[in-house]
Design an enzyme around this catalytic site. Structure first.
Site, PDB file in Angstrom:
ATOM      1  N   ASP A   1       4.981  -6.362  -6.191  1.00 40.16           N
ATOM      2  CA  ASP A   1       4.550  -6.266  -7.590  1.00 40.16           C
ATOM      3  C   ASP A   1       5.717  -6.039  -8.548  1.00 40.16           C
ATOM      4  O   ASP A   1       5.511  -5.928  -9.759  1.00 40.16           O
ATOM      5  CB  ASP A   1       3.460  -5.182  -7.772  1.00 40.16           C
ATOM      6  N   HIS A   2       6.943  -5.989  -7.996  1.00 43.16           N
ATOM      7  CA  HIS A   2       8.124  -5.821  -8.856  1.00 43.16           C
ATOM      8  C   HIS A   2       9.081  -7.010  -8.787  1.00 43.16           C
ATOM      9  O   HIS A   2      10.019  -7.075  -9.576  1.00 43.16           O
ATOM     10  CB  HIS A   2       8.869  -4.531  -8.496  1.00 43.16           C
TER      11      HIS A   2
ATOM     12  N   HIS B   1       2.440   1.364 -14.941  1.00 42.78           N
ATOM     13  CA  HIS B   1       2.259   1.129 -13.503  1.00 42.78           C
ATOM     14  C   HIS B   1       0.918   1.694 -13.025  1.00 42.78           C
ATOM     15  O   HIS B   1       0.791   2.258 -11.939  1.00 42.78           O
ATOM     16  CB  HIS B   1       3.419   1.728 -12.696  1.00 42.78           C
TER      17      HIS B   1
ATOM     18  N   HIS C   1      10.960   6.688  -3.375  1.00 43.52           N
ATOM     19  CA  HIS C   1       9.818   5.815  -3.110  1.00 43.52           C
ATOM     20  C   HIS C   1       9.789   5.468  -1.618  1.00 43.52           C
ATOM     21  O   HIS C   1      10.640   5.932  -0.869  1.00 43.52           O
ATOM     22  CB  HIS C   1       9.945   4.579  -4.001  1.00 43.52           C
TER      23      HIS C   1
ATOM     24  N   HIS D   1       9.237  -4.230  -3.393  1.00 42.71           N
ATOM     25  CA  HIS D   1       7.782  -4.364  -3.277  1.00 42.71           C
ATOM     26  C   HIS D   1       7.353  -5.531  -4.166  1.00 42.71           C
ATOM     27  O   HIS D   1       7.897  -5.733  -5.263  1.00 42.71           O
ATOM     28  CB  HIS D   1       7.071  -3.070  -3.701  1.00 42.71           C
TER      29      HIS D   1
HETATM   30 ZN   LIG Z   1       6.638   0.131  -5.054  1.00 41.60          ZN
END
Ligand SMILES: [Zn+2]
Length: 301
Positions: free
Chosen positions: A64-65, A268, A140, A62
């Site tokens: 944002d990582h 987070h 996830h 993802h």
């Molecule tokens: Zn994620």
């Protein structure tokens, strides 16, 4: 170990709110965990020598990582890096990065080594003389791993006050450091515990982001010194947490409590919450020792 949070917010970067990335220092070695957009700017603020970062661990794909990864790789190249860079992440990460380098005709002069992960089980992915890193399978929306960092116990420490009058030979010191008793030149035996001190105990840091409430984690992170567990939401948005496979602050605290960890570090955060104290308030109903992660704050482990 020393952990510096480079970014601890979810989804989109904002002014003074950076997406996920952390820098773990272990005896002068630096390990980067996730690489959200702008990570290199955060590293600049810390004045970290970039060439000291030789291992980057990416939890999942993802944005944002890991959207900061190609920028960091490119900057390393522009700065003339020569040392190898190791990247650990989900299968597919090599293809993504390679395509970007290919289409911009910006191949690196240094060696880029990808360690692609696809196992649903915990596995050891890195080990040297000071540390061991293994994966923590998370629950996830896409394939995701957390990471468990365990320092190795070092040799016993020489008690110099006890040894100074003994005229020891170099081999005596090595025997003592390895836990052995020694025989002096005059035939007298000395027990190891008379001449040495206990080494520092092994330390453990568990990084768990992003994940739904996941009981399978508990046995893998039992008693760790510090657990970073995502708390994207508060309980009032538990339905959203369930839908997006994230956790609430309460769920993170339940995991910390069941795993009997020493400290819990929350992060987070969803950008919808303005007061972070609500995360502590909620989590402290089931677990006592809680810290709130903040961008550019350092925590000793
Ligand atoms: Zn994620």
């Amino acid at each position: 170990m020393k952990l510096t949070i480079l970014g601890c917010h979810s989804a989109t970067p904002k002014e003074n709110k950076h997406t996920t990335s952390q820098l773990l220092e272990v005896k002068g070695k630096f390990f980067l965990i996730d690489c959200g957009e702008g990570t290199q700017i955060q590293l600049r603020k810390l004045k970290i020598k970039f060439s000291l970062i030789q291992h980057i661990f990416i939890s999942h794909l993802h944005g944002d990582h890991f959207y900061g990864l190609i920028g960091l790789i490119s900057t390393f190249r522009l700065l003339g890096r020569t040392t190898q860079l190791n990247i650990y992440g989900p299968k597919g990460i090599k293809e993504i990065i390679t395509l970007q380098l290919k289409m911009s005709n910006s191949w690196t002069d240094y060696s880029l080594h990808f360690h692609e992960l696809s196992s649903p089980n915990s596995e050891k992915i890195f080990e040297d003389d000071t540390i061991c890193v293994s994966t923590l399978p998370l629950d996830h929306r896409i394939y995701t791993n957390g990471f468990l960092f365990t320092t190795k116990t070092v040799k016993r420490k020489i008690n110099s006050k006890a040894t100074e009058s003994l005229n020891l030979e170099p081999f005596h010191y090595s025997q003592l450091q390895n836990g052995l008793d020694i025989e002096l030149a005059n035939g007298i035996f000395k027990e190891n515990k008379e001449l040495t001190l206990n080494p520092e105990p092994s330390k453990k840091y568990a990084y768990c982001s992003d994940t739904a409430y996941n009981k399978k984690l508990i046995s893998l992170i039992k008693g760790v010194d510090l657990l970073y567990h995502e708390a994207t939401f508060l309980e009032k948005h538990a339905d959203l947490a369930k839908k997006t496979k994230h956790s609430t602050a309460l769920q993170a605290a339940k995991i910390a409590n069941s795993a009997n960890v020493k400290k819990l570090l929350l992060g987070h955060y969803s950008n919808r919450y303005s007061d972070k104290k609500d995360f502590i308030k909620e989590a402290s109903t089931v677990f006592e020792s809680i810290l709130l992660s903040e961008d550019l704050k350092t925590y000793s482990i």
